[in-house]
Design a protein around this motif. Structure first.
Motif, PDB file in Angstrom:
ATOM      1  N   MET A   1       0.835  -1.180   0.000  1.00 50.74           N
ATOM      2  CA  MET A   1       0.000   0.000   0.000  1.00 50.74           C
ATOM      3  C   MET A   1       0.884   1.249   0.000  1.00 50.74           C
ATOM      4  SD  MET A   1      -3.045  -0.943   0.021  1.00 50.74           S
ATOM      5  CE  MET A   1      -4.514  -1.035   0.945  1.00 50.74           C
ATOM      6  N   ALA A   2       0.544   2.216  -0.798  1.00 50.69           N
ATOM      7  CA  ALA A   2       1.309   3.456  -0.876  1.00 50.69           C
ATOM      8  C   ALA A   2       0.940   4.361   0.281  1.00 50.69           C
ATOM      9  CB  ALA A   2       1.028   4.168  -2.192  1.00 50.69           C
ATOM     10  N   ARG A   3       1.917   5.095   0.731  1.00 48.60           N
ATOM     11  CA  ARG A   3       1.657   6.118   1.742  1.00 48.60           C
ATOM     12  C   ARG A   3       0.932   7.258   1.053  1.00 48.60           C
ATOM     13  NH1 ARG A   3       7.670   6.693   3.690  1.00 48.60           N
ATOM     14  NH2 ARG A   3       8.006   5.872   1.630  1.00 48.60           N
ATOM     15  N   ARG A   4      -0.135   7.732   1.621  1.00 45.18           N
ATOM     16  CA  ARG A   4      -0.933   8.781   0.994  1.00 45.18           C
ATOM     17  C   ARG A   4      -0.717  10.142   1.641  1.00 45.18           C
ATOM     18  NH1 ARG A   4      -1.383   6.990  -3.701  1.00 45.18           N
ATOM     19  NH2 ARG A   4      -2.406   5.011  -3.845  1.00 45.18           N
ATOM     20  N   THR A   5       0.020  10.219   2.717  1.00 43.12           N
ATOM     21  CA  THR A   5       0.303  11.501   3.339  1.00 43.12           C
ATOM     22  C   THR A   5       1.685  11.967   2.906  1.00 43.12           C
ATOM     23  OG1 THR A   5       1.203  10.413   5.283  1.00 43.12           O
ATOM     24  CG2 THR A   5      -1.128  10.997   5.356  1.00 43.12           C
ATOM     25  N   ARG A  17       4.963   1.125  -2.995  1.00 43.07           N
ATOM     26  CA  ARG A  17       3.972   0.301  -3.685  1.00 43.07           C
ATOM     27  C   ARG A  17       2.728   1.143  -3.930  1.00 43.07           C
ATOM     28  NH1 ARG A  17       5.542  -3.760  -6.125  1.00 43.07           N
ATOM     29  NH2 ARG A  17       3.477  -4.683  -6.065  1.00 43.07           N
ATOM     30  N   SER A  18       2.119   0.949  -5.082  1.00 50.81           N
ATOM     31  CA  SER A  18       0.887   1.633  -5.449  1.00 50.81           C
ATOM     32  C   SER A  18      -0.240   0.617  -5.486  1.00 50.81           C
ATOM     33  CB  SER A  18       1.054   2.297  -6.820  1.00 50.81           C
ATOM     34  OG  SER A  18      -0.182   2.736  -7.320  1.00 50.81           O
ATOM     35  N   ARG A  19      -1.415   1.011  -5.090  1.00 47.50           N
ATOM     36  CA  ARG A  19      -2.553   0.088  -5.112  1.00 47.50           C
ATOM     37  C   ARG A  19      -2.905  -0.328  -6.534  1.00 47.50           C
ATOM     38  NH1 ARG A  19      -6.588   3.281  -1.115  1.00 47.50           N
ATOM     39  NH2 ARG A  19      -4.881   4.005   0.165  1.00 47.50           N
ATOM     40  N   ARG A  20      -2.638   0.552  -7.502  1.00 43.93           N
ATOM     41  CA  ARG A  20      -3.075   0.283  -8.874  1.00 43.93           C
ATOM     42  C   ARG A  20      -1.950  -0.053  -9.839  1.00 43.93           C
ATOM     43  NH1 ARG A  20      -6.969   5.123 -10.395  1.00 43.93           N
ATOM     44  NH2 ARG A  20      -4.989   6.190 -10.242  1.00 43.93           N
ATOM     45  N   HIS A  21      -0.711   0.363  -9.569  1.00 48.70           N
ATOM     46  CA  HIS A  21       0.330   0.274 -10.591  1.00 48.70           C
ATOM     47  C   HIS A  21       1.591  -0.449 -10.146  1.00 48.70           C
ATOM     48  CE1 HIS A  21      -2.045   3.037 -12.958  1.00 48.70           C
ATOM     49  NE2 HIS A  21      -2.047   3.898 -11.967  1.00 48.70           N
ATOM     50  N   GLY A  22       1.557  -1.219  -9.102  1.00 47.69           N
ATOM     51  CA  GLY A  22       2.787  -1.858  -8.646  1.00 47.69           C
ATOM     52  C   GLY A  22       3.637  -0.873  -7.861  1.00 47.69           C
ATOM     53  N   ARG A  23       4.750  -0.472  -8.410  1.00 48.28           N
ATOM     54  CA  ARG A  23       5.636   0.482  -7.737  1.00 48.28           C
ATOM     55  C   ARG A  23       5.519   1.822  -8.427  1.00 48.28           C
ATOM     56  NH1 ARG A  23      11.796  -1.132  -7.100  1.00 48.28           N
ATOM     57  NH2 ARG A  23      12.114   0.007  -9.004  1.00 48.28           N
ATOM     58  N   GLY A  24       5.518   2.896  -7.649  1.00 47.43           N
ATOM     59  CA  GLY A  24       5.399   4.229  -8.223  1.00 47.43           C
ATOM     60  C   GLY A  24       6.248   5.239  -7.494  1.00 47.43           C
ATOM     61  N   VAL A  25       6.265   6.450  -8.021  1.00 45.97           N
ATOM     62  CA  VAL A  25       6.992   7.568  -7.418  1.00 45.97           C
ATOM     63  C   VAL A  25       5.957   8.488  -6.781  1.00 45.97           C
ATOM     64  CG1 VAL A  25       8.530   9.527  -7.851  1.00 45.97           C
ATOM     65  CG2 VAL A  25       8.820   7.404  -9.146  1.00 45.97           C
ATOM     66  N   PHE A  26       6.237   8.928  -5.563  1.00 47.86           N
ATOM     67  CA  PHE A  26       5.326   9.771  -4.812  1.00 47.86           C
ATOM     68  C   PHE A  26       6.054  11.009  -4.303  1.00 47.86           C
ATOM     69  CE2 PHE A  26       3.744   5.515  -4.710  1.00 47.86           C
ATOM     70  CZ  PHE A  26       2.383   5.671  -4.942  1.00 47.86           C
ATOM     71  N   ALA A  27       5.279  12.048  -4.039  1.00 43.76           N
ATOM     72  CA  ALA A  27       5.837  13.308  -3.537  1.00 43.76           C
ATOM     73  C   ALA A  27       5.918  13.271  -2.024  1.00 43.76           C
ATOM     74  CB  ALA A  27       4.976  14.476  -3.994  1.00 43.76           C
ATOM     75  N   GLY A  28       7.071  13.621  -1.487  1.00 41.46           N
ATOM     76  CA  GLY A  28       7.265  13.718  -0.047  1.00 41.46           C
ATOM     77  C   GLY A  28       6.965  15.115   0.464  1.00 41.46           C
TER      78      GLY A  28
END
Length: 99
Positions: A1-5, A17-28
């Motif tokens: 599960m991806a961190r959403r905060t 990890r992304s719920r829909r796409h496997g691994r993704g890049v997220f903004a910190g």
């Protein structure tokens, strides 16, 4: 599960990890509109080599270029998810070989 905060301790960008796409890049942290997230050097791939890579686990990380050629973006560049409604865009700068 991806961190959403937002997670500033992880740096401005992080992978998860992304719920829909496997691994993704997220903004910190929050980014301003038009702010550059990352400048990624690219490795050019010939059409012949791209065809070979399509038969490997790297197939999802190769960007398509003209006449069947491709490129792999270094850094986090080849990990960004693709979306019909993207919240970021990329610009190829051929003379600098960056994305």
């Amino acid at each position: 599960m991806a961190r959403r905060t937002l997670n500033p301790s992880s740096g401005p960008l992080y992978t998860a990890r992304s719920r829909r796409h496997g691994r993704g890049v997220f903004a910190g942290r929050r980014f301003r509109p038009g702010e550059v997230l990352e400048c990624c050097p690219i490795l050019r791939i010939s059409a012949r080599d791209r065809a070979r890579l399509e038969r490997t686990g790297l197939r999802g990380y190769v960007y398509q270029r003209a006449r069947g050629a491709g490129a792999i973006a270094l850094g986090l560049g080849s990990l960004y998810n693709h979306s019909a409604e993207p919240n970021a865009e990329y610009e190829l700068v051929p003379e600098e070989e960056t994305l």
